[in-house]
Design a protein around this motif. Sequence first.
Motif, mmCIF file in Angstrom:
data_model
loop_
_atom_site.group_PDB
_atom_site.id
_atom_site.type_symbol
_atom_site.label_atom_id
_atom_site.label_comp_id
_atom_site.label_asym_id
_atom_site.label_seq_id
_atom_site.Cartn_x
_atom_site.Cartn_y
_atom_site.Cartn_z
ATOM 1 N N PHE A 191 31.437 71.002 -16.413
ATOM 2 C CA PHE A 191 31.240 72.428 -16.657
ATOM 3 C C PHE A 191 32.460 73.173 -16.121
ATOM 4 C CE2 PHE A 191 27.596 75.815 -16.458
ATOM 5 C CZ PHE A 191 28.419 76.752 -17.041
ATOM 6 N N ILE A 192 33.192 73.843 -17.015
ATOM 7 C CA ILE A 192 34.352 74.657 -16.635
ATOM 8 C C ILE A 192 34.060 76.111 -16.995
ATOM 9 C CG2 ILE A 192 36.842 75.025 -16.872
ATOM 10 C CD1 ILE A 192 36.227 72.262 -15.858
ATOM 11 N N ALA A 193 34.134 77.004 -16.029
ATOM 12 C CA ALA A 193 33.941 78.435 -16.280
ATOM 13 C C ALA A 193 35.259 79.162 -16.055
ATOM 14 C CB ALA A 193 32.872 79.010 -15.357
ATOM 15 N N THR A 194 35.511 80.195 -16.851
ATOM 16 C CA THR A 194 36.724 80.998 -16.686
ATOM 17 C C THR A 194 36.378 82.474 -16.663
ATOM 18 O OG1 THR A 194 37.996 79.376 -17.958
ATOM 19 C CG2 THR A 194 39.020 81.503 -17.572
ATOM 20 N N ILE A 195 36.861 83.168 -15.646
ATOM 21 C CA ILE A 195 36.747 84.623 -15.580
ATOM 22 C C ILE A 195 37.954 85.175 -16.333
ATOM 23 C CG2 ILE A 195 36.377 86.629 -14.110
ATOM 24 C CD1 ILE A 195 34.368 84.292 -13.690
ATOM 25 N N VAL A 213 35.889 76.669 -11.439
ATOM 26 C CA VAL A 213 35.938 78.070 -11.862
ATOM 27 C C VAL A 213 37.401 78.491 -11.920
ATOM 28 C CG1 VAL A 213 35.254 80.435 -11.373
ATOM 29 C CG2 VAL A 213 33.696 78.560 -10.831
ATOM 30 N N LEU A 214 37.861 78.764 -13.128
ATOM 31 C CA LEU A 214 39.216 79.271 -13.342
ATOM 32 C C LEU A 214 39.162 80.788 -13.415
ATOM 33 C CD1 LEU A 214 40.266 76.840 -16.236
ATOM 34 C CD2 LEU A 214 40.592 76.501 -13.783
ATOM 35 N N MET A 215 40.282 81.423 -13.158
ATOM 36 C CA MET A 215 40.316 82.882 -13.203
ATOM 37 C C MET A 215 41.717 83.346 -13.575
ATOM 38 S SD MET A 215 38.977 85.462 -10.231
ATOM 39 C CE MET A 215 39.099 87.249 -10.380
ATOM 40 N N TYR A 216 41.783 84.211 -14.573
ATOM 41 C CA TYR A 216 43.080 84.771 -14.947
ATOM 42 C C TYR A 216 43.673 85.551 -13.772
ATOM 43 C CZ TYR A 216 43.651 83.929 -19.993
ATOM 44 O OH TYR A 216 43.883 83.370 -21.228
ATOM 45 N N GLU A 217 44.981 85.552 -13.726
ATOM 46 C CA GLU A 217 45.753 86.156 -12.642
ATOM 47 C C GLU A 217 45.363 87.605 -12.348
ATOM 48 O OE1 GLU A 217 50.531 87.018 -11.777
ATOM 49 O OE2 GLU A 217 49.863 86.067 -13.645
#
Length: 318
Positions: A191-195, A213-217
């Motif tokens: 499961f990969i989540a990205t904000i 959990v990835l998140m844009y800069e």
Amino acid sequence: MRHFLDFEKPVAELEAKIEELRRMTDPGELNIAQEVSQLSDKAERQLRNLYGKLTPWQKTQVARHPERPKAKDMIAGLITEFTPLAGDRAFAEDAAIIAGPGRFQGEPVMVIAIEKGSDLDSRLKHNFGSPRPEGYRKARRMIELAGRFGLPILSFVDTSGAYPGIDAEARGQAEAIARGIDACLAAPVPFIATIIGEGGSGGAIAIAAADVVLMYEHAIYSVISPEGCAAILWEDRAMAPQAAEAMKVTAQDLKRLGIIDRIVPEPLGGAHRAPDAAVAQLGEAIATALAPLKTMAPEALRAKRREKFLAMGQSAVV
């Protein structure tokens, strides 16, 4: 015409001058090409300087930029053969959450995304990215479906929060979010989540309790919006910049606190300036994060995921 934020005014003036020079009927006579080149370099330096020291409130404005790529852009750029599925099998369809199977880099996946909309009609259709209970129940249905068929889950989060209306509360908004979080933690697949823009309140974490959990800069992620926090603490929404500073909403703060796992770089000036490049950059980050998870057994995935979230907020006993 490009939309500029308030703090981007110096860049806006330079780019307006560049555009004016480019429209001149006889540029060769005035050696305009050289002047345009010099102004372009100056605008880039100015932009780099501005975005190198954004405040949390300025990052909040960038995360909400109307031209910032939305969930549909992520799906269009990263997912092939996407088949949206509708309904929660209990009450209704909720257009704020788009979900269904597709392929990421040729491999089958389940996609769950919160869509804000890009113009007035689409924003109304998607309820400005604020899901109702049936949206979260649909997301839970997709998570369970992914587990049944062994599909890795990719979620894209962009919401100021769940819809706070009386009708949503009457249909069990809190219960739907809680069960959504539980389904995330119990998923037997990677499961990969990205904000990708805003990650607001439980309305975000309901589809973001993921292995990675990835998140844009320049995205933000918080328990409440800065305006909501300011209204509660100071009874003055104008204090939102101070609230954003205190709440640690930025990707850089959250990475340092261990709330997110990786920051995804954005093109200079934010994802809205080069959407295709921003989407491609995210695709690379997802592929990198997903690869090691594919080799893990379901029980190992669940155990590691639960340990990760249980560890958040723990402090050493002195």
